[in-house]
Design a protein around this motif. Structure first.
Motif, PDB file in Angstrom:
ATOM      1  N   VAL A   8       3.005  -6.325   0.247  1.00 48.36           N
ATOM      2  CA  VAL A   8       2.269  -5.592  -0.780  1.00 48.36           C
ATOM      3  C   VAL A   8       3.073  -4.402  -1.306  1.00 48.36           C
ATOM      4  CG1 VAL A   8       1.084  -3.972   0.772  1.00 48.36           C
ATOM      5  CG2 VAL A   8      -0.015  -4.684  -1.350  1.00 48.36           C
ATOM      6  N   VAL A  46      -7.863   7.656   3.369  1.00 50.26           N
ATOM      7  CA  VAL A  46      -6.413   7.490   3.249  1.00 50.26           C
ATOM      8  C   VAL A  46      -5.682   8.818   3.424  1.00 50.26           C
ATOM      9  CG1 VAL A  46      -4.533   6.769   1.727  1.00 50.26           C
ATOM     10  CG2 VAL A  46      -6.662   5.446   1.804  1.00 50.26           C
ATOM     11  N   VAL A  57       6.875  -5.428   4.261  1.00 50.08           N
ATOM     12  CA  VAL A  57       5.439  -5.423   3.944  1.00 50.08           C
ATOM     13  C   VAL A  57       5.288  -5.936   2.515  1.00 50.08           C
ATOM     14  CG1 VAL A  57       3.359  -4.026   3.717  1.00 50.08           C
ATOM     15  CG2 VAL A  57       5.030  -3.483   5.497  1.00 50.08           C
ATOM     16  N   LEU A  79       0.612   2.949  -0.319  1.00 50.40           N
ATOM     17  CA  LEU A  79       0.227   1.837   0.545  1.00 50.40           C
ATOM     18  C   LEU A  79      -1.281   1.782   0.719  1.00 50.40           C
ATOM     19  CD1 LEU A  79       0.863  -0.451   2.513  1.00 50.40           C
ATOM     20  CD2 LEU A  79       1.238   1.280   4.287  1.00 50.40           C
ATOM     21  N   GLY A  80      -1.894   2.942   0.956  1.00 48.40           N
ATOM     22  CA  GLY A  80      -3.347   2.970   1.104  1.00 48.40           C
ATOM     23  C   GLY A  80      -4.052   2.471  -0.141  1.00 48.40           C
ATOM     24  N   ASN A  81      -3.566   2.871  -1.300  1.00 43.71           N
ATOM     25  CA  ASN A  81      -4.177   2.436  -2.553  1.00 43.71           C
ATOM     26  C   ASN A  81      -4.045   0.927  -2.735  1.00 43.71           C
ATOM     27  OD1 ASN A  81      -5.317   2.902  -5.273  1.00 43.71           O
ATOM     28  ND2 ASN A  81      -3.273   2.336  -5.970  1.00 43.71           N
ATOM     29  N   LEU A  82      -2.865   0.388  -2.437  1.00 39.01           N
ATOM     30  CA  LEU A  82      -2.639  -1.050  -2.587  1.00 39.01           C
ATOM     31  C   LEU A  82      -3.490  -1.866  -1.612  1.00 39.01           C
ATOM     32  CD1 LEU A  82       1.235  -1.030  -3.050  1.00 39.01           C
ATOM     33  CD2 LEU A  82      -0.462  -1.633  -4.775  1.00 39.01           C
ATOM     34  N   LEU A  83      -3.710  -1.329  -0.416  1.00 39.62           N
ATOM     35  CA  LEU A  83      -4.547  -2.043   0.552  1.00 39.62           C
ATOM     36  C   LEU A  83      -6.020  -2.022   0.162  1.00 39.62           C
ATOM     37  CD1 LEU A  83      -2.932  -0.887   3.931  1.00 39.62           C
ATOM     38  CD2 LEU A  83      -2.668  -3.098   2.782  1.00 39.62           C
ATOM     39  N   LEU A  84      -6.424  -1.004  -0.577  1.00 40.96           N
ATOM     40  CA  LEU A  84      -7.821  -0.915  -1.000  1.00 40.96           C
ATOM     41  C   LEU A  84      -8.122  -1.765  -2.230  1.00 40.96           C
ATOM     42  CD1 LEU A  84      -8.538   2.916  -0.581  1.00 40.96           C
ATOM     43  CD2 LEU A  84      -9.462   1.054   0.814  1.00 40.96           C
ATOM     44  N   GLN A 127     -13.368   3.859  -4.747  1.00 44.26           N
ATOM     45  CA  GLN A 127     -11.931   3.830  -4.431  1.00 44.26           C
ATOM     46  C   GLN A 127     -11.414   5.255  -4.261  1.00 44.26           C
ATOM     47  OE1 GLN A 127      -9.870   0.975  -4.414  1.00 44.26           O
ATOM     48  NE2 GLN A 127      -7.808   1.802  -4.637  1.00 44.26           N
TER      49      GLN A 127
END
Length: 338
Positions: free
Chosen positions: A46, A287, A44, A264-269, A279
């Protein structure tokens, strides 16, 4: 089972059976988490590239990082200890303490007793923390583990004395002077260490961890002794509430999986360019629930297959509609507990 002086502090089944039981309990979920997030970092994009967030501290991941994590020795290496999945270093420390318990702590316990052993190990850990001697390995956790052992021993002693009618509620498992010396040694030791390096320890985590660990030991002793003598405190009943018991059953999997999933959730947002407050709200209400759901799913897939007998029993009790049973204090319950 708790080892006590009545069985000469011998581990049921011996050293290697004890290690096998602990390995079976903690390592399969740990390895599952390690493999899952190593693959995510590899495939992945990111997650495998620095993005200017706290997740950057978990990168890069090379063979040295993976292998030290796989064999639970990454806490020996400052360059590896926080990689891949931050919370995993505590599992390595726990795993190593399982070897220290029969090889170091119990022999000291037999010779010097629980109070002296716990006090000494905590003070040594505090000294190592204040002097920055292998402080990244959190050596004071060995002493806090001994504090937990002492709490367990005092609780079992109270149960046995209650069954024989010899319990003296004014004693904390031994002469009063032992408890006084323990508390005094901890207090004086902390004062000496703190004031010697005041500017240093204010920016360290070990002082708060030691204080909270000792407080937890005292609290567990109080709650345990009350429970085994038939006096169930409001706090014990509160923690026996089924949602809390359920949370405790899945807590290890949540601990192992939550951090990278939140990252991962933070990076996708981030590419969405949300204002910080939006956020934050997305993290809290989207998330985090998704993360918890994934963790529960991983518990069902992996960890539930490696629960010990008591955890399996607790799982059945949580699944039933009845009230959770009280701690048994009669002779039959005591024999079962042993």
């Amino acid at each position: 089972p708790v080892v006590t002086r009545f069985d000469r502090y011998r581990l049921p089944g011996g050293f290697w059976k004890f290690i096998w039981r602990r390995a079976r309990r903690i390592i399969p979920p740990y390895w599952a988490s390690l493999v899952v997030f190593a693959l995510i970092i590899l495939f992945v994009p990111v997650m495998g590239q620095p993005g200017g967030t706290q997740w950057d501290t978990k990168l890069p991941m090379g063979w040295g990082t993976f292998l030290t994590h796989f064999f639970l020795v990454h806490d020996f290496f400052p360059q590896y200890i926080g990689k891949i999945n931050g919370p995993m270093w505590t599992v390595a420390v726990e795993w190593q303490i399982y070897f220290l318990m029969p090889l170091l702590i119990l022999p000291l316990w037999k010779v010097f007793g629980g109070w002296a052993t716990a006090s000494s190990l905590v003070l040594i850990g505090m000294w190592m923390g204040s002097e920055s001697r292998y402080s990244w390995m959190h050596p004071w956790f060995v002493g806090l583990f001994a504090v937990g052992m002492l709490a367990a021993e005092l609780t079992v002693k109270a149960r046995d004395e209650h069954l024989t009618g010899k319990l003296n509620a004014s004693k904390l498992g031994g002469p009063r002077w032992q408890g006084g010396v323990f508390v005094a040694a901890m207090f004086v030791g902390m004062l000496l260490v703190f004031f010697r390096n005041r500017d240093y320890w204010q920016h360290q985590t070990w002082p708060s961890e030691v204080v909270l660990g000792i407080f937890a030991g005292i609290l567990l002793t109080w709650m345990g002794r009350k429970a085994v003598t038939g006096e169930h405190t409001w706090l014990a009943r509160f923690f026996a509430w089924k949602p809390f018991v359920l949370a405790g059953l899945v807590s290890y999997t949540i601990y192992l999986f939550h951090s990278p999933l939140l990252g991962l959730g933070n990076l996708l947002l981030l590419p969405m360019g949300l204002y910080p407050k939006w956020q934050f709200l997305m993290m809290v209400f989207v998330v985090i629930p998704i993360t918890l759901a994934i963790c529960v799913g991983m518990w069902w897939l992996v960890e539930r297959n490696f629960l010990n007998r008591r955890q399996k029993h607790a799982t059945r009790e949580v699944s039933s509609r009845g009230r959770l049973p009280e701690v048994e204090t009669d002779d039959e319950g005591a024999r079962t507990a042993r």
